[in-house]
Design an enzyme around this catalytic site. Structure first.
Site, mmCIF file in Angstrom:
data_model
loop_
_atom_site.group_PDB
_atom_site.id
_atom_site.type_symbol
_atom_site.label_atom_id
_atom_site.label_comp_id
_atom_site.label_asym_id
_atom_site.label_seq_id
_atom_site.Cartn_x
_atom_site.Cartn_y
_atom_site.Cartn_z
ATOM 1 N N GLY A 107 -33.392 27.613 -32.047
ATOM 2 C CA GLY A 107 -32.508 28.395 -31.104
ATOM 3 C C GLY A 107 -31.845 28.409 -29.860
ATOM 4 O O GLY A 107 -31.271 27.867 -28.777
ATOM 5 N N ASP A 131 -42.621 25.147 -36.378
ATOM 6 C CA ASP A 131 -41.984 25.892 -38.111
ATOM 7 C C ASP A 131 -41.633 24.175 -38.926
ATOM 8 O O ASP A 131 -41.039 23.871 -39.924
ATOM 9 C CB ASP A 131 -41.444 26.052 -38.087
ATOM 10 C CG ASP A 131 -41.407 28.107 -37.895
ATOM 11 O OD1 ASP A 131 -42.157 28.120 -37.692
ATOM 12 O OD2 ASP A 131 -40.385 28.274 -37.211
ATOM 13 N N ARG A 166 -62.200 34.769 -56.605
ATOM 14 C CA ARG A 166 -61.228 36.109 -56.047
ATOM 15 C C ARG A 166 -60.235 34.772 -56.723
ATOM 16 O O ARG A 166 -59.916 33.632 -55.985
ATOM 17 C CB ARG A 166 -61.367 36.110 -54.924
ATOM 18 C CG ARG A 166 -62.244 37.812 -54.994
ATOM 19 C CD ARG A 166 -62.566 38.058 -53.358
ATOM 20 N NE ARG A 166 -63.156 39.171 -53.898
ATOM 21 C CZ ARG A 166 -63.821 40.043 -52.711
ATOM 22 N NH1 ARG A 166 -63.691 39.435 -51.334
ATOM 23 N NH2 ARG A 166 -64.300 41.124 -53.121
ATOM 24 N N GLY A 189 -56.530 22.043 -49.897
ATOM 25 C CA GLY A 189 -56.817 22.142 -51.494
ATOM 26 C C GLY A 189 -56.022 23.428 -52.522
ATOM 27 O O GLY A 189 -57.162 24.548 -53.404
ATOM 28 N N ARG A 259 -49.970 30.438 -34.228
ATOM 29 C CA ARG A 259 -49.010 29.560 -33.784
ATOM 30 C C ARG A 259 -50.209 29.260 -32.119
ATOM 31 O O ARG A 259 -49.349 28.605 -31.100
ATOM 32 C CB ARG A 259 -48.066 30.965 -32.373
ATOM 33 C CG ARG A 259 -47.434 30.854 -33.153
ATOM 34 C CD ARG A 259 -45.530 30.911 -32.761
ATOM 35 N NE ARG A 259 -45.921 31.687 -31.710
ATOM 36 C CZ ARG A 259 -44.695 32.807 -32.344
ATOM 37 N NH1 ARG A 259 -43.793 33.154 -33.185
ATOM 38 N NH2 ARG A 259 -44.084 33.399 -30.996
HETATM 39 O O1 F6P Z 1 -40.688 29.956 -35.143
HETATM 40 C C1 F6P Z 1 -41.968 30.078 -34.740
HETATM 41 C C2 F6P Z 1 -42.607 31.505 -35.903
HETATM 42 O O2 F6P Z 1 -43.430 31.621 -35.515
HETATM 43 C C3 F6P Z 1 -41.312 31.155 -37.385
HETATM 44 O O3 F6P Z 1 -42.732 30.954 -38.181
HETATM 45 C C4 F6P Z 1 -42.134 33.093 -37.419
HETATM 46 O O4 F6P Z 1 -41.701 33.560 -38.734
HETATM 47 C C5 F6P Z 1 -41.839 33.663 -36.147
HETATM 48 O O5 F6P Z 1 -41.869 32.614 -34.956
HETATM 49 C C6 F6P Z 1 -42.125 34.979 -35.662
HETATM 50 O O6 F6P Z 1 -41.853 34.971 -34.037
HETATM 51 P P1 F6P Z 1 -42.423 36.503 -33.467
HETATM 52 O O7 F6P Z 1 -43.336 35.971 -32.423
HETATM 53 O O8 F6P Z 1 -41.471 37.227 -33.012
HETATM 54 O O9 F6P Z 1 -43.818 37.684 -34.046
#
Ligand code: F6P
Length: 326
Positions: A107, A131, A166, A189, A259
């Site tokens: 974006g 990503d 599980r 794995g 993240r």
């Molecule tokens: O672009 C990174 C990402 O973590 C994607 O993998 C995920 O779909 C999205 O951001 C989630 O974004 P938000 O923080 O808006 O939930």
């Protein structure tokens, strides 16, 4: 092209570990080169709102080890409009910014591409997203850190999976691209990685069960790429419970911890290289390119190519995953 004396720097879109390291590298490389640096807070929104301050080298001291972005990030509906971009450009001119370095994902690069088409302002993008879904670069800043986080989480989940015999469905991020699911599964794995682009061609869950994952194992872990298309881990777990009631099924959704966190050495190194390369690119007179790394060399990828299409996974890696997890 007029001489560059001052650059603007910003982060936009979703944060990724290593962004701070890139901010540091861009700022210091620019100042080393005798240029001034104007830091834009809150991405394109801040460009419109005029949230712009001058950075010295000290402003980026002691940040390379932290995840997130010190410049913050915020969505901007206004930047999607011509009027919004006009205000952004007026602010760029008023601040004396001669070129922009933007750090972010798909974006962010779309935004820079439109801005550079409409206004005479050189833009350089640095790819930062967990990503790894940009074309023209082997990797993006943040991806390696997220992969390591997934690996550490799955290592822990494995303790319970093994003890209680599980079947775990672990949902990971990565957008529809599926890189985190695929390489996360190999690194930790797992027995299967459910990836949107593969799942539309075959029923991965049915094949996984049919191929007899219980031949030699009493537990297993499947990574599922979060996706509207596949419905995510919960949907797979529901299906598995109904179709294979003898299995003890559990779900774990890793979420935003993927993240965050301290960037790995790999992400810090590529962020430093790409940050420095963004200033080199401007010095060479390049504009409207994304910095990439191809075969360990810095490359300049036109915006149009970087965001052209969804980056495909390497199907050979899926075969490797299956071969080594029998
Ligand atoms: O672009 C990174 C990402 O973590 C994607 O993998 C995920 O779909 C999205 O951001 C989630 O974004 P938000 O923080 O808006 O939930």
């Amino acid at each position: 092209m007029s001489e560059i004396k001052c650059i603007g720097i910003m982060t936009s879109g979703n944060d990724a570990p290593g962004m701070n390291c890139a901010i540091r590298a861009v700022t210091r490389s620019a100042i080393y080169n005798g240029w001034r640096v104007k830091a834009v807070r809150r991405g394109y929104k801040g460009l419109i709102d005029g949230e712009i301050v001058e950075f010295q080298t000290q402003n980026v001291s002691n940040i390379l080890q932290f995840g997130g972005t010190i410049l913050k990030s915020s969505p901007s509906k206004e930047f999607l409009t011509e009027e919004g971009r006009k205000i952004a450009y007026e602010n760029v001119k008023r601040e004396g910014i001669d070129a922009l370095v933007v750090i972010g994902g798909v974006g962010t690069i779309h935004g820079a591409r439109i801005f550079a088409q409409e206004y005479d302002i050189p833009c350089i993008a640095i790819p930062a997203t967990i990503d790894n879904n940009l074309c023209g670069t082997d990797t993006t800043i943040g991806y390696d850190t997220a992969l390591n986080t997934i690996m550490q989480c799955v290592d822990k989940i494995r303790d319970t999976a093994t003890s209680h015999e599980r079947l775990f469905f672990v949902e990971v991020m990565g957008d529809d691209a599926g890189f985190l699911a695929l390489n996360g599964a190999i690194a930790s794995g797992c027995e299967e990685a459910i990836i949107p682009s593969v799942q539309v061609q075959e029923d991965q869950l049915a094949n996984f069960i049919k191929n007899g994952f219980r031949k030699t194992k009493s537990s297993s872990i499947v990574l599922v790429a979060a996706s509207e298309e596949t419905g995510g881990a919960l949907q797979y777990a529901e299906r598995a419970k109904q179709e294979y009631p003898e299995l003890d099924v559990r779900v774990s959704i890793l979420g935003h911890q993927q993240r965050g966190g301290h960037p790995t050495a790999h992400d810090r190194i590529i962020a430093s290289r790409m940050g420095n390369a963004s200033i080199e690119a401007l010095r060479k007179g390049l504009r409207n390119v994304m910095i990439g790394i191809d075969n360990d060399e810095i490359v300049y990828v036109p915006f149009s190519r970087a965001v052209r299409a969804t980056r495909e996974i390497d199907h050979a890696l899926l075969d490797i995953l299956h071969n080594v997890s029998i």
